[in-house]
Design a protein around this motif. Structure first.
Motif, PDB file in Angstrom:
ATOM      1  N   TRP A  98      -1.662  -6.062  -1.935  1.00  0.00           N
ATOM      2  CA  TRP A  98      -2.868  -6.318  -2.731  1.00  0.00           C
ATOM      3  C   TRP A  98      -3.830  -5.139  -2.647  1.00  0.00           C
ATOM      4  CZ3 TRP A  98      -4.402  -8.970  -6.672  1.00  0.00           C
ATOM      5  CH2 TRP A  98      -5.762  -9.032  -6.967  1.00  0.00           C
ATOM      6  N   LEU A  99      -3.952  -4.529  -1.481  1.00  0.00           N
ATOM      7  CA  LEU A  99      -4.838  -3.365  -1.344  1.00  0.00           C
ATOM      8  C   LEU A  99      -4.376  -2.226  -2.249  1.00  0.00           C
ATOM      9  CD1 LEU A  99      -5.460  -3.457   2.512  1.00  0.00           C
ATOM     10  CD2 LEU A  99      -6.988  -4.234   0.680  1.00  0.00           C
ATOM     11  N   THR A 100      -3.079  -2.060  -2.407  1.00  0.00           N
ATOM     12  CA  THR A 100      -2.532  -1.063  -3.328  1.00  0.00           C
ATOM     13  C   THR A 100      -2.865  -1.425  -4.774  1.00  0.00           C
ATOM     14  OG1 THR A 100      -0.733  -0.594  -1.796  1.00  0.00           O
ATOM     15  CG2 THR A 100      -0.396   0.071  -4.078  1.00  0.00           C
ATOM     16  N   ILE A 101      -2.738  -2.704  -5.099  1.00  0.00           N
ATOM     17  CA  ILE A 101      -3.069  -3.182  -6.448  1.00  0.00           C
ATOM     18  C   ILE A 101      -4.551  -2.929  -6.740  1.00  0.00           C
ATOM     19  CG2 ILE A 101      -3.234  -5.253  -7.915  1.00  0.00           C
ATOM     20  CD1 ILE A 101      -0.351  -4.290  -7.422  1.00  0.00           C
ATOM     21  N   GLN A 102      -5.414  -3.215  -5.766  1.00  0.00           N
ATOM     22  CA  GLN A 102      -6.854  -2.985  -5.954  1.00  0.00           C
ATOM     23  C   GLN A 102      -7.141  -1.540  -6.328  1.00  0.00           C
ATOM     24  OE1 GLN A 102      -8.962  -6.115  -2.893  1.00  0.00           O
ATOM     25  NE2 GLN A 102      -9.146  -3.999  -2.453  1.00  0.00           N
ATOM     26  N   LYS A 103      -6.496  -0.606  -5.644  1.00  0.00           N
ATOM     27  CA  LYS A 103      -6.698   0.815  -5.944  1.00  0.00           C
ATOM     28  C   LYS A 103      -6.286   1.129  -7.377  1.00  0.00           C
ATOM     29  CE  LYS A 103      -6.147   2.382  -1.209  1.00  0.00           C
ATOM     30  NZ  LYS A 103      -5.241   3.000  -0.245  1.00  0.00           N
ATOM     31  N   GLN A 104      -5.156   0.559  -7.802  1.00  0.00           N
ATOM     32  CA  GLN A 104      -4.702   0.783  -9.171  1.00  0.00           C
ATOM     33  C   GLN A 104      -5.689   0.206 -10.181  1.00  0.00           C
ATOM     34  OE1 GLN A 104      -0.485  -0.109  -9.887  1.00  0.00           O
ATOM     35  NE2 GLN A 104      -0.253  -0.194  -7.665  1.00  0.00           N
ATOM     36  N   LEU A 105      -6.226  -0.971  -9.887  1.00  0.00           N
ATOM     37  CA  LEU A 105      -7.198  -1.592 -10.785  1.00  0.00           C
ATOM     38  C   LEU A 105      -8.466  -0.748 -10.892  1.00  0.00           C
ATOM     39  CD1 LEU A 105      -6.834  -5.338  -9.719  1.00  0.00           C
ATOM     40  CD2 LEU A 105      -5.931  -4.253 -11.802  1.00  0.00           C
TER      41      LEU A 105
END
Length: 191
Positions: A98-105
């Protein structure tokens, strides 16, 4: 890349040995750089699991998936983020993913369609944890979105889990099966 990493990379490329760094640890890799499962190690989240929700809307995550989560991510971190996903299913991300997804968002452009997607995706996101019995609570609003009532399927998707209504999954499989071997990106893979 540090000097040590450069030296190690040069050594392994010269010797032909296949090793790479994943998550700050050395692991054996295959011919094309894919992680090779070492004995006793679960490297990915895989499989299809038919489950029943209890009266409170909790799903018992199968032991094999719990073991893989334990192996892939922090042993003491049982945090998952569940949110709406494509094809009207739900997705469960381990905290690290999720932390990786947050960065992408955060890196999406600040245009109307990107903002709309982020709103839709994040507004439905819920942080949950596996309880001592390995169960996760799926919020009612998300169960309604995915039409999950009583029965559900968890599908392992390498680094995340998808949660499907059995009826929707059957429909999805029936419609997508014919496209499986003709998708241009799949054809390029060395499967």
């Amino acid at each position: 890349m540090t000097k040590i990493e450069e030296l190690l990379q040069d050594f392994f490329s010269l010797t032909g040995l296949g090793w790479a760094v994943y998550s700050l640890r050395w692991e054996k890799v295959g011919e094309y750089g894919e992680p090779v499962c070492l004995s006793g190690m679960n490297e990915v989240l895989l499989g299809e699991y038919h489950l029943n929700l209890d009266d409170k809307g909790r799903l018992s995550v199968p032991a094999s998936l719990r073991n893989a989560l334990h192996e892939l991510y922090a042993p003491d971190d049982t945090t998952l983020v569940v949110t709406k996903f494509f094809e009207n299913c739900l997705v469960l991300y381990p905290k690290a993913e999720w932390l990786t997804i947050q960065k992408q968002l955060l890196n999406l452009p600040n245009d109307g369609s990107s903002r709309a997607f982020v709103r839709h995706f994040c507004a439905s996101a819920n942080v949950c944890t596996l309880d001592r019995q390995g169960r996760v609570l799926v919020p009612p609003k998300l169960r309604q979105y995915a039409e999950i009532d009583g029965e559900a399927l968890i599908i392992g998707m390498v680094r995340k889990l998808e949660l499907w209504s059995p009826r929707r999954w059957e429909g999805y499989e029936a419609s997508e099966a014919s496209r499986f071997d003709t998708h241009e990106r799949v054809i390029e893979l060395r499967l």
